[in-house]
Write a protein that holds these residues in place. Structure first.
Motif, PDB file in Angstrom:
ATOM      1  N   LEU A 242     -96.212 -78.576 -38.462  1.00  0.00           N
ATOM      2  CA  LEU A 242     -96.952 -78.812 -37.433  1.00  0.00           C
ATOM      3  C   LEU A 242     -97.400 -80.232 -37.403  1.00  0.00           C
ATOM      4  O   LEU A 242     -98.446 -80.578 -37.045  1.00  0.00           O
ATOM      5  CB  LEU A 242     -98.334 -77.854 -37.645  1.00  0.00           C
TER       6      LEU A 242
ATOM      7  N   ALA B 209     -99.944 -82.203 -32.529  1.00  0.00           N
ATOM      8  CA  ALA B 209     -99.586 -80.782 -32.163  1.00  0.00           C
ATOM      9  C   ALA B 209    -100.605 -80.551 -30.994  1.00  0.00           C
ATOM     10  O   ALA B 209    -101.662 -80.775 -31.084  1.00  0.00           O
ATOM     11  CB  ALA B 209     -99.704 -79.810 -33.401  1.00  0.00           C
ATOM     12  N   SER B 210    -100.049 -80.033 -30.073  1.00  0.00           N
ATOM     13  CA  SER B 210    -100.835 -79.510 -28.890  1.00  0.00           C
ATOM     14  C   SER B 210    -101.083 -77.895 -28.893  1.00  0.00           C
ATOM     15  O   SER B 210     -99.843 -77.392 -28.687  1.00  0.00           O
ATOM     16  CB  SER B 210    -100.243 -79.794 -27.701  1.00  0.00           C
ATOM     17  N   PHE B 211    -102.261 -77.251 -28.705  1.00  0.00           N
ATOM     18  CA  PHE B 211    -102.392 -76.007 -28.756  1.00  0.00           C
ATOM     19  C   PHE B 211    -103.120 -75.584 -27.543  1.00  0.00           C
ATOM     20  O   PHE B 211    -103.930 -76.293 -27.039  1.00  0.00           O
ATOM     21  CB  PHE B 211    -102.987 -75.513 -29.939  1.00  0.00           C
TER      22      PHE B 211
ATOM     23  N   ILE C  81     -99.165 -72.976 -29.888  1.00  0.00           N
ATOM     24  CA  ILE C  81     -98.560 -73.734 -29.389  1.00  0.00           C
ATOM     25  C   ILE C  81     -97.869 -73.026 -28.038  1.00  0.00           C
ATOM     26  O   ILE C  81     -97.191 -72.014 -28.261  1.00  0.00           O
ATOM     27  CB  ILE C  81     -97.355 -74.512 -30.221  1.00  0.00           C
TER      28      ILE C  81
END
Length: 199
Positions: free
Chosen positions: A21, A25-27, A191
């Protein structure tokens, strides 16, 4: 009212996530596994609880820099106390004034990190058109390299905070109905998959 917070927990989890990660990181918050609970004193007799069932938003976290942003949205119409008449009353202008302010929003971009672990996220909570500073304190978080069903990296956890509803202009029935509100958030975020579906 509270639970807006929450997603911040995910952000914290991302900080402690494995190298897979690596930042940024885009969640995306999983609305089927994310809820905000509120607790408030009723008539000095007991703490009454309820929750918001419709919570969504996003988290971006740069693990290496220890920076990021959390954007959490709570739909007032999803307030659920288990008592239908009370749920309807909460939508009126004595409380959430849902017709005019259908959403509660938390935006946070100040992360407290110690030894690579996110302990809190501070930002601003907007309720009834009033914006105040709020800090979410993490009591638990964890990340998985691969969600067992979605098969993408995932993070989740629990966060708490306390607010005074009168600070936001919600002062009906104080002190019979308490001013102090404890918010707790259970959040899971993944994600996004290519098809945009969660698990």
């Amino acid at each position: 009212m509270r639970r807006f917070v929450t997603s911040l927990l995910c952000a914290a989890a991302i900080a402690a996530a494995p190298q897979a990660l690596a930042a940024p990181a885009s969640f995306k918050i999983d609305p089927t596994h994310t809820f905000v609970h509120f607790e408030i004193m009723h008539l000095g007799l007991s703490h009454f609880t309820g929750r918001f069932d419709d919570v969504d938003g996003s988290i971006v976290y740069d693990r290496e820099a220890g920076t990021g942003k959390v954007d959490i949205r709570v739909q007032v119409a999803s307030a659920n106390t288990g008592v239908e008449k009370l749920d309807q009353h909460l939508q009126t202008d004595e409380f959430f004034h849902a017709e005019k302010y259908p959403e509660v929003r938390f935006v946070g971009d100040q992360f407290t990190v110690t030894d690579g672990e996110v302990l809190a996220v501070s930002g601003e909570l907007t309720l009834l058109g009033v914006t105040r500073p709020v800090t979410l304190q993490f009591t638990h978080f964890n990340c998985l390299d691969a969600h067992p069903m979605a098969r993408v990296p995932a993070c989740g956890g629990n966060a708490v905070t306390n607010i005074k509803r009168s600070d936001f202009g919600m002062d009906a029935y104080i002190p019979a109905v308490g001013d102090d509100v404890r918010l707790s958030v259970e959040v899971e975020a993944l994600i996004p998959q290519e098809d945009g579906e969660g698990a």
